[in-house]
Design an enzyme around this catalytic site. Structure first.
Site, PDB file in Angstrom:
ATOM      1  N   GLY A 221       0.816  -1.200   0.000  1.00 57.68           N
ATOM      2  CA  GLY A 221       0.000   0.000   0.000  1.00 57.68           C
ATOM      3  C   GLY A 221       0.854   1.256   0.000  1.00 57.68           C
ATOM      4  O   GLY A 221       1.941   1.302  -0.588  1.00 57.68           O
ATOM      5  N   SER A 222       0.396   2.273   0.685  1.00 64.18           N
ATOM      6  CA  SER A 222       1.024   3.589   0.606  1.00 64.18           C
ATOM      7  C   SER A 222       2.392   3.681   1.262  1.00 64.18           C
ATOM      8  O   SER A 222       3.078   4.698   1.107  1.00 64.18           O
ATOM      9  CB  SER A 222       0.095   4.636   1.217  1.00 64.18           C
ATOM     10  OG  SER A 222      -1.076   4.789   0.427  1.00 64.18           O
ATOM     11  N   THR A 223       2.823   2.655   2.013  1.00 66.84           N
ATOM     12  CA  THR A 223       4.191   2.701   2.531  1.00 66.84           C
ATOM     13  C   THR A 223       5.204   2.731   1.382  1.00 66.84           C
ATOM     14  O   THR A 223       6.305   3.267   1.531  1.00 66.84           O
ATOM     15  CB  THR A 223       4.496   1.496   3.443  1.00 66.84           C
ATOM     16  OG1 THR A 223       4.357   0.277   2.702  1.00 66.84           O
ATOM     17  CG2 THR A 223       3.554   1.466   4.635  1.00 66.84           C
TER      18      THR A 223
END
Length: 501
Positions: A221-223
């Site tokens: 995801g956004s990591t």
């Protein structure tokens, strides 16, 4: 008659020659392998004549051998139970050991070349050389906190992992995978009991024997936006540069629009890179990834450690627990050209991007440590049976330098903004500067999302003291916020009790 007899004679001679060659191959080349095999019954009995060494952390023995009255003189026990199972592994009577029990088997068993002086001395005295002791880098407080917080997480997630590192050295402060297992029944001298326990664990849906911290690869995801932001900073974009954003973005060649997690997130046509990271702007990073292209993104991910096949965590550079390779997947069309739809999805950590929790912690650690990514390790010291030092990790090693000091400083500032002003506020620690990045990743159409957090803590002097990654599988809405909260608790515990370096 002579000709047929000669042919038979030649065949017999050839067969005897092959038999002789095979016998010599077994006795000379394969002898050591068969003699030391985990499945050699005589070896199994003989190894229990010698007391196996301890595995310890923070002055506490986590794996010990206790004397018995049976044919097998020592029973391997694990006082910490499930809390340390995925680090220690287990040493069964039948079959192969796992975890550090396997990686450090020769030293623990007393048969290592590093203990030859002890064995020669014991030949003179008539004593049986005991095994050596392995001291770990783990902080007991951080390990216990990680285990308790993961098991009691507020989202009710039953699967997940957490790993914390000292960014300045690479020393592992905590490593937990849930669901876990009690290794004690697996080391039982009652082989039927041990086999039954193993079979029960193998059949459990949660796969408790799997080390999720090192072996599970999931969409981050956004990591992953930290990797994309690093690539942008190295290609003419500053943290104050405006990048295209908006409430929705449909990449060329794709009919599926990419939207932000909420209408309030970057609805403007442009936002700064700093704000895009702070708000976790999907549309901004999707467009940014398409702009940068597949070669730039994949190379930057590789520089952070993606695609590495041979990483292990144990002694520094000398084997240990195997780590699965994190992957970026394909971002190109079948003809080799860029695929905007794949690029857009990959840039927000979806599509084919897959990451281990260890890789997430290593990204955060490199940012915290000025761009230097240290080689992770678990074994701090090896002590002979008389507690004299045989091996000491006095000189931690740099693994790679994925970004420059200036890029690391910019990334650090943006990740701190995430914790101070954005989605990572649950990770705050009083008296310390904390930076991080949350991530929510789709798992499957009919399953809840995974929740991620990667982050770091700096002391008042700006020195990095801990970096962490937490993932809660299928935690659903709010999973990343809960992961951030757990990460803050683990880092707080690691700061209070740093563990061995």
């Amino acid at each position: 008659m002579n000709a047929p007899l000669r042919r038979v004679g030649v065949v017999v001679i050839v067969l005897f020659g092959l038999l002789f060659a095979n016998l010599n191959w077994i006795q000379a080349y394969k002898a050591d392998e068969y003699r030391t095999s985990d499945y050699n019954g005589r070896v199994q009995v003989a190894k229990y004549d010698r007391k196996r060494g301890n595995i310890e952390a923070g002055g506490t023995a986590l794996a010990v051998s206790k004397e018995t009255d049976g044919e097998l003189k020592y029973l391997r026990t694990y006082p910490g139970g499930a809390k340390y199972a995925h680090v220690l592994g287990y040493e069964p009577v039948n079959g192969a050991a796992t975890g550090l029990e396997r990686a450090e088997n020769d030293f623990l068993a007393g048969t290592s070349d590093q203990l030859i002086v002890n064995r020669l001395r014991d030949m003179v005295t008539g004593d049986t050389t005991a095994g050596g002791n392995v001291l770990l880098t783990l902080s007991k407080r951080a390990q216990d906190t990680a285990y308790d917080e993961l098991r009691g997480n507020n989202k009710g997630a039953t699967k997940g992992a957490a790993i914390a590192l000292d960014p300045a050295t690479g020393a592992v402060q905590a490593l937990v995978s849930i669901p876990s297992f009690d290794p004690n029944p697996l080391a039982s001298h009652d082989t039927d009991e041990a086999t039954a326990a193993y079979n029960r664990l193998e059949q459990e849906a949660g796969r408790p024997l799997r080390n999720r911290a090192l072996g599970e690869v999931l969409p981050p995801g956004s990591t992953f936006k930290i990797v994309v932001a690093a690539a942008a900073l190295e290609n003419g974009i500053t943290k104050e540069t405006n990048i295209p954003a908006g409430s929705s973005y449909t990449p060329p060649t794709s009919g599926e629009p990419i939207r932000n997690a909420a209408p309030s997130i970057c609805p403007e046509s442009q936002v700064t890179l700093m704000n895009a990271v702070t708000e976790s702007c999907n549309t901004g990073f999707a467009k940014l990834g398409v702009q940068l292209g597949p070669d730039v993104l994949k190379e930057k991910a590789r520089q952070f450690g993606f695609e590495q096949e041979d990483l292990t965590v144990g002694r520094l550079g000398e084997g240990g627990l195997s780590v699965a390779a994190s992957r970026t997947g394909s971002m190109e069309n079948p003809d080799g050209g860029p695929d905007p739809a794949a690029l857009a999805q990959s840039s927000i950590g979806q599509r084919d991007v897959r990451m281990t929790p260890l890789q997430g912690a290593m990204i955060a650690a490199a940012v915290a440590n000025g761009g230097s990514q240290m080689r992770p390790y678990l074994v701090r010291q090896l002590l002979a049976p008389d507690r004299t030092t045989v091996y000491d990790t006095a000189n931690p090693r740099e693994l790679r330098r994925p970004v420059s000091g200036q890029v690391a400083a910019d990334l650090r500032e943006m990740m701190v903004s995430v914790v101070q002003n954005g989605t990572g506020q649950n990770a705050r620690i009083n008296g310390y500067t904390v930076g991080g990045k949350t991530g929510t990743a789709q798992s499957a159409p009919d399953r809840p999302d995974h929740g991620w957090f990667i982050g770091f803590a700096l002391d008042s002097d700006g020195k990095p003291v801990s970096a962490v990654c937490v993932v809660l599988e299928e935690a659903g809405s709010g999973g990343s916020a809960e992961a951030a909260r757990i990460a803050g608790q683990i880092m707080r515990a690691a700061i209070a009790e740093p563990g061995g370096r």
